[in-house]
Write an enzyme that holds these catalytic residues in place. Sequence first.
Site, PDB file in Angstrom:
ATOM      1  N   GLN A 228      19.255 -67.195 -49.086  1.00  0.00           N
ATOM      2  CA  GLN A 228      20.026 -66.368 -50.037  1.00  0.00           C
ATOM      3  C   GLN A 228      20.863 -67.223 -50.980  1.00  0.00           C
ATOM      4  O   GLN A 228      21.129 -66.833 -52.106  1.00  0.00           O
ATOM      5  CB  GLN A 228      20.979 -65.422 -49.290  1.00  0.00           C
TER       6      GLN A 228
ATOM      7  N   ARG B 210      20.051 -56.154 -51.168  1.00  0.00           N
ATOM      8  CA  ARG B 210      20.809 -56.560 -49.988  1.00  0.00           C
ATOM      9  C   ARG B 210      22.218 -56.937 -50.448  1.00  0.00           C
ATOM     10  O   ARG B 210      22.525 -56.872 -51.620  1.00  0.00           O
ATOM     11  CB  ARG B 210      20.109 -57.662 -49.185  1.00  0.00           C
ATOM     12  N   GLY B 211      23.052 -57.340 -49.481  1.00  0.00           N
ATOM     13  CA  GLY B 211      24.462 -57.586 -49.817  1.00  0.00           C
ATOM     14  C   GLY B 211      25.223 -56.307 -49.513  1.00  0.00           C
ATOM     15  O   GLY B 211      24.820 -55.218 -49.971  1.00  0.00           O
ATOM     16  N   ALA B 212      26.323 -56.438 -48.742  1.00  0.00           N
ATOM     17  CA  ALA B 212      26.984 -55.239 -48.210  1.00  0.00           C
ATOM     18  C   ALA B 212      27.313 -54.164 -49.266  1.00  0.00           C
ATOM     19  O   ALA B 212      26.897 -53.003 -49.125  1.00  0.00           O
ATOM     20  CB  ALA B 212      28.228 -55.660 -47.435  1.00  0.00           C
TER      21      ALA B 212
ATOM     22  N   ARG C 114      19.934 -50.622 -42.014  1.00  0.00           N
ATOM     23  CA  ARG C 114      20.486 -51.910 -41.551  1.00  0.00           C
ATOM     24  C   ARG C 114      21.785 -51.635 -40.790  1.00  0.00           C
ATOM     25  O   ARG C 114      22.556 -50.760 -41.192  1.00  0.00           O
ATOM     26  CB  ARG C 114      20.718 -52.862 -42.738  1.00  0.00           C
TER      27      ARG C 114
ATOM     28  N   ASP D 242      30.465 -58.620 -44.482  1.00  0.00           N
ATOM     29  CA  ASP D 242      29.677 -57.408 -44.247  1.00  0.00           C
ATOM     30  C   ASP D 242      30.492 -56.348 -43.509  1.00  0.00           C
ATOM     31  O   ASP D 242      30.199 -55.150 -43.596  1.00  0.00           O
ATOM     32  CB  ASP D 242      28.410 -57.741 -43.465  1.00  0.00           C
TER      33      ASP D 242
ATOM     34  N   ASN E 240      29.755 -61.861 -41.232  1.00  0.00           N
ATOM     35  CA  ASN E 240      29.099 -62.282 -42.479  1.00  0.00           C
ATOM     36  C   ASN E 240      27.840 -63.070 -42.130  1.00  0.00           C
ATOM     37  O   ASN E 240      27.560 -63.333 -40.955  1.00  0.00           O
ATOM     38  CB  ASN E 240      30.055 -63.120 -43.338  1.00  0.00           C
ATOM     39  N   LYS E 241      27.089 -63.435 -43.135  1.00  0.00           N
ATOM     40  CA  LYS E 241      25.791 -64.112 -42.956  1.00  0.00           C
ATOM     41  C   LYS E 241      25.873 -65.248 -41.937  1.00  0.00           C
ATOM     42  O   LYS E 241      26.832 -66.020 -41.952  1.00  0.00           O
ATOM     43  CB  LYS E 241      25.327 -64.620 -44.326  1.00  0.00           C
TER      44      LYS E 241
HETATM   45  O1  MRU Z   1      21.444 -60.060 -45.244  1.00  0.00           O
HETATM   46  P1  MRU Z   1      22.195 -59.867 -46.540  1.00  0.00           P
HETATM   47  O2  MRU Z   1      21.633 -60.643 -47.674  1.00  0.00           O
HETATM   48  O3  MRU Z   1      22.393 -58.408 -46.850  1.00  0.00           O
HETATM   49  O4  MRU Z   1      23.615 -60.492 -46.215  1.00  0.00           O
HETATM   50  C1  MRU Z   1      24.540 -60.628 -47.253  1.00  0.00           C
HETATM   51  C2  MRU Z   1      25.789 -61.286 -46.835  1.00  0.00           C
HETATM   52  O5  MRU Z   1      25.982 -61.676 -45.695  1.00  0.00           O
HETATM   53  C3  MRU Z   1      26.876 -61.355 -47.853  1.00  0.00           C
HETATM   54  O6  MRU Z   1      27.603 -62.527 -47.702  1.00  0.00           O
HETATM   55  C4  MRU Z   1      27.800 -60.146 -47.655  1.00  0.00           C
HETATM   56  O7  MRU Z   1      27.057 -58.968 -47.654  1.00  0.00           O
HETATM   57  C5  MRU Z   1      28.823 -60.069 -48.692  1.00  0.00           C
HETATM   58  S1  MRU Z   1      28.108 -59.515 -50.215  1.00  0.00           S
HETATM   59  C6  MRU Z   1      29.298 -59.318 -51.358  1.00  0.00           C
END
Ligand code: MRU
Length: 346
Positions: A192, A50-52, A85, A233, A243-244
Amino acid sequence: MRKIKDLRAVELKGDYISVINQLKLPHQLEYLDLKTLEDVEKAIKDMVVRGAPLIGIVAAYGFAIGIKQYPDKPEYVYEKLKNTRPTAVNLFWALNRMMDKYNRLKDKDKETLIAELFKEAERIEIGDYHANKSIGGYGEVLIPKKANILTHCNTGALATGGWGTALGVIRSAFENEKDITVFVDETRPYLQGSRLTAWELDYEGIPHYIITDSSAGFLISKKMIDVIIIGADRITLNGDVANKIGSYTLSVLAKYHNIPFYVAAPTSTFDLNTLKGEDIPIEQRSENEVKYCGGCKVAPENSKVINYSFDIVPASNITAIITEKGIIQNPDKEKILKFFNKRSLL
Ligand code: MRU
């Protein structure tokens, strides 16, 4: 200069990839082999990765793996990965780049085509690592010599091709001997921050405290936080940031208490075809992610749940966006167009 360990969330193994299974952290550092399109699709959907930026990188490898399996079905492979996603734009950015490569090489023999697709995915991964090192370089200048930094969710090596975005800035500041303490949240719904960011900081020996998301306001009001830095994201043309979930709340707190609020992201996270944050599709995830914690049920069976995975930080709450190509102060549409050297698209 302090020494930083180089953690990698994904590794190319010839014609498949091996990834860190992020569902097992912090208890176990387990690697999973992803050998088929279906393996990759499931790993992204289930948040094994996960993570963009990492979603984009793994999808790019998934495209190469998928074309090896289904050489005459590029649209099928593309669609399967595209529907994993909805919010992080890096996924679509990486898949479009892979599809362009496919279209340019589709008349070559199958072996050459597949080898070139794996090379392209590797270029995306390595490019992201270098972008993050550059973000770290630009961003660490903004961090005072001694600072308490609050960061949200996980934006480190586990979320990217390595080093990290917001956590990359923190790594660079630590590497440059700055006296920093990191306050880590996103302790619900998915933990996370406490599972992944705290694990990365512990791995590097960077001083940190885990805080519950609901403590952020109190700590900020007690002047215990100097800077907030998050990842992204998706960033729209007007500078709004998805973002999250919880990022919006932090940005409001930062504005109210007059502390800097930075967003660190590579240019692959910008979506210049979307005008503003409210046009971004926001993922809603299963209610079980809220009703259960660490495998234990923590809510009544009959209660309903709202579980948005992301929220929108308005550009007006952002002090600056830090990219690998430089910093955009007080972002807005005009500054973003100028930064990308473009005329208005919308
Ligand atoms: O749901 P996730 O874990 O994929 O969400 C991740 C985030 O929101 C991060 O902050 C974002 O992707 C930036 S990662 C460099």
